[in-house]
Design a protein around this motif. Sequence first.
Motif, PDB file in Angstrom:
ATOM      1  N   GLU A  44       0.690  -1.152  -0.112  1.00  0.00           N
ATOM      2  CA  GLU A  44      -0.098   0.046  -0.013  1.00  0.00           C
ATOM      3  C   GLU A  44       0.745   1.229   0.086  1.00  0.00           C
ATOM      4  N   ASP A  45       1.931   1.104   0.772  1.00  0.00           N
ATOM      5  CA  ASP A  45       2.949   2.382   0.806  1.00  0.00           C
ATOM      6  C   ASP A  45       3.688   2.514  -0.302  1.00  0.00           C
ATOM      7  N   ILE A  46       3.956   1.534  -1.149  1.00  0.00           N
ATOM      8  CA  ILE A  46       4.595   1.479  -2.375  1.00  0.00           C
ATOM      9  C   ILE A  46       3.577   2.305  -3.442  1.00  0.00           C
ATOM     10  N   GLU A  47       2.180   1.688  -3.416  1.00  0.00           N
ATOM     11  CA  GLU A  47       1.076   2.228  -4.483  1.00  0.00           C
ATOM     12  C   GLU A  47       0.964   3.647  -4.324  1.00  0.00           C
ATOM     13  N   GLU A  48       0.810   4.041  -3.098  1.00  0.00           N
ATOM     14  CA  GLU A  48       0.542   5.579  -2.500  1.00  0.00           C
ATOM     15  C   GLU A  48       1.850   6.186  -3.038  1.00  0.00           C
ATOM     16  N   CYS A  49       2.891   5.873  -3.044  1.00  0.00           N
ATOM     17  CA  CYS A  49       4.195   6.633  -3.345  1.00  0.00           C
ATOM     18  C   CYS A  49       4.118   6.751  -5.025  1.00  0.00           C
ATOM     19  N   VAL A  50       3.902   5.636  -5.775  1.00  0.00           N
ATOM     20  CA  VAL A  50       3.762   5.900  -7.034  1.00  0.00           C
ATOM     21  C   VAL A  50       2.695   6.911  -7.502  1.00  0.00           C
ATOM     22  N   SER A  51       1.413   6.743  -6.862  1.00  0.00           N
ATOM     23  CA  SER A  51       0.233   7.686  -6.901  1.00  0.00           C
ATOM     24  C   SER A  51       0.858   9.166  -6.838  1.00  0.00           C
ATOM     25  N   ASP A  52       1.710   9.414  -5.827  1.00  0.00           N
ATOM     26  CA  ASP A  52       2.115  10.820  -5.133  1.00  0.00           C
ATOM     27  C   ASP A  52       2.968  11.334  -6.318  1.00  0.00           C
ATOM     28  N   VAL A  53       3.793  10.336  -7.015  1.00  0.00           N
ATOM     29  CA  VAL A  53       4.738  10.549  -8.098  1.00  0.00           C
ATOM     30  C   VAL A  53       3.970  11.018  -9.163  1.00  0.00           C
ATOM     31  N   PHE A  54       2.919  10.486  -9.508  1.00  0.00           N
ATOM     32  CA  PHE A  54       2.126  11.019 -10.774  1.00  0.00           C
ATOM     33  C   PHE A  54       1.474  12.314 -10.472  1.00  0.00           C
ATOM     34  N   LEU A  55       1.057  12.574  -9.158  1.00  0.00           N
ATOM     35  CA  LEU A  55       0.316  13.891  -8.881  1.00  0.00           C
ATOM     36  C   LEU A  55       1.428  15.012  -9.109  1.00  0.00           C
ATOM     37  N   ASP A  56       2.560  14.730  -8.343  1.00  0.00           N
ATOM     38  CA  ASP A  56       3.572  15.713  -8.583  1.00  0.00           C
ATOM     39  C   ASP A  56       4.083  15.960 -10.012  1.00  0.00           C
ATOM     40  N   PHE A  57       4.108  14.930 -10.641  1.00  0.00           N
ATOM     41  CA  PHE A  57       4.477  15.046 -12.185  1.00  0.00           C
ATOM     42  C   PHE A  57       3.468  15.951 -12.902  1.00  0.00           C
ATOM     43  N   PHE A  58       2.271  15.487 -12.632  1.00  0.00           N
ATOM     44  CA  PHE A  58       1.122  16.206 -13.468  1.00  0.00           C
ATOM     45  C   PHE A  58       0.991  17.701 -12.888  1.00  0.00           C
ATOM     46  N   ARG A  59       1.507  17.949 -11.592  1.00  0.00           N
ATOM     47  CA  ARG A  59       1.177  19.346 -11.232  1.00  0.00           C
ATOM     48  C   ARG A  59       2.426  20.210 -11.661  1.00  0.00           C
ATOM     49  N   ASN A  60       3.529  19.664 -11.994  1.00  0.00           N
ATOM     50  CA  ASN A  60       4.600  20.457 -12.674  1.00  0.00           C
ATOM     51  C   ASN A  60       4.757  20.157 -14.309  1.00  0.00           C
ATOM     52  N   LEU A  61       3.946  19.688 -14.719  1.00  0.00           N
ATOM     53  CA  LEU A  61       4.149  19.263 -16.234  1.00  0.00           C
ATOM     54  C   LEU A  61       4.435  20.481 -16.827  1.00  0.00           C
ATOM     55  N   GLU A  62       3.665  21.584 -16.730  1.00  0.00           N
ATOM     56  CA  GLU A  62       3.954  22.908 -17.453  1.00  0.00           C
ATOM     57  C   GLU A  62       5.193  23.236 -17.443  1.00  0.00           C
ATOM     58  N   ASN A  63       5.914  23.074 -16.185  1.00  0.00           N
ATOM     59  CA  ASN A  63       7.205  23.786 -15.816  1.00  0.00           C
ATOM     60  C   ASN A  63       8.278  23.032 -16.432  1.00  0.00           C
ATOM     61  N   ILE A  64       8.330  22.049 -17.094  1.00  0.00           N
ATOM     62  CA  ILE A  64       9.401  21.205 -17.662  1.00  0.00           C
ATOM     63  C   ILE A  64       9.596  21.868 -18.987  1.00  0.00           C
ATOM     64  N   GLY A  65      10.884  21.990 -19.351  1.00  0.00           N
ATOM     65  CA  GLY A  65      11.419  22.448 -20.477  1.00  0.00           C
ATOM     66  C   GLY A  65      10.643  21.692 -21.830  1.00  0.00           C
ATOM     67  N   LYS A  66      11.084  22.232 -23.207  1.00  0.00           N
ATOM     68  CA  LYS A  66      10.454  22.092 -24.333  1.00  0.00           C
ATOM     69  C   LYS A  66      11.430  20.840 -24.963  1.00  0.00           C
ATOM     70  N   ARG A  67      12.430  20.408 -24.336  1.00  0.00           N
ATOM     71  CA  ARG A  67      13.420  19.291 -25.177  1.00  0.00           C
ATOM     72  C   ARG A  67      12.459  18.117 -24.945  1.00  0.00           C
ATOM     73  N   ASN A  68      12.846  17.180 -26.080  1.00  0.00           N
ATOM     74  CA  ASN A  68      11.923  16.022 -26.223  1.00  0.00           C
ATOM     75  C   ASN A  68      12.441  14.759 -25.111  1.00  0.00           C
ATOM     76  N   ASP A  69      13.671  14.941 -24.493  1.00  0.00           N
ATOM     77  CA  ASP A  69      14.043  14.019 -23.702  1.00  0.00           C
ATOM     78  C   ASP A  69      13.848  14.363 -22.326  1.00  0.00           C
ATOM     79  N   GLU A  70      12.849  15.111 -22.043  1.00  0.00           N
ATOM     80  CA  GLU A  70      12.885  15.457 -20.428  1.00  0.00           C
ATOM     81  C   GLU A  70      11.960  14.917 -19.801  1.00  0.00           C
ATOM     82  N   LEU A  71      10.841  14.429 -20.288  1.00  0.00           N
ATOM     83  CA  LEU A  71       9.686  13.914 -19.669  1.00  0.00           C
ATOM     84  C   LEU A  71      10.164  12.627 -18.692  1.00  0.00           C
ATOM     85  N   LYS A  72      10.865  11.843 -19.529  1.00  0.00           N
ATOM     86  CA  LYS A  72      11.288  10.728 -18.761  1.00  0.00           C
ATOM     87  C   LYS A  72      12.219  10.945 -17.562  1.00  0.00           C
TER      88      LYS A  72
END
Length: 188
Positions: A44-72
């Motif tokens: 459960e802790d691991i799954e919660e952590c994975v969910s938190d990662v995607f939450l942080d990722f989606f919150r900061n998606l617009e702040n990522i640069g425009k290079r094509n290799d940066e998302l991963k």
Amino acid sequence: MTDKELRAKLKKSPAEARRALFDEYCNYVYAIVINKLRNCCCREDIEECVSDVFLDFFRNLENIGKRNDELKSFISVIAKRRAVDTYRRVIRNCGKTVSIDDGGFDEVASAENVEFDAEKTERNEILLKKVHELGEPDSTIIIQQYYYNRTSFEIGRQISMTASAVQKRSIRARKRLRSMLAEIGVSI
């Protein structure tokens, strides 16, 4: 799906883009998190952590640069940091003071590196897809050379070509393969 395609989808339909991003990177994030937390956290802790990662990722998606290799790389940094935070929280709540880098856990030693294996599997899938995109007889030549370890003479007999023609096609196919992989940001 490449970063360019994901970014284009994000402009058209944010909900679909988030779903595509999740589908694209879910296994990768899970591999990173489980590699850090498998010795101290429950599922459960691991799954919660994975969910938190995607939450942080989606919150900061617009702040990522425009290079094509940066998302991963961006999501991998978030996953590693979030896993360390989760580790610290779990250890603090258990009353233990053990470093995440410390090898002194009471567990069965494992030579597995889930994160590395996941990246390697993903890279191999991309490579095989691009080899097949070379078309015939180039894909057959590359597969026979590197997977079955056959000589140019053996391959030539199999596909009715001379050994020198097989060598020349192999050189050209490898050049094309390198450029195809470079276009999508993969290096081998």
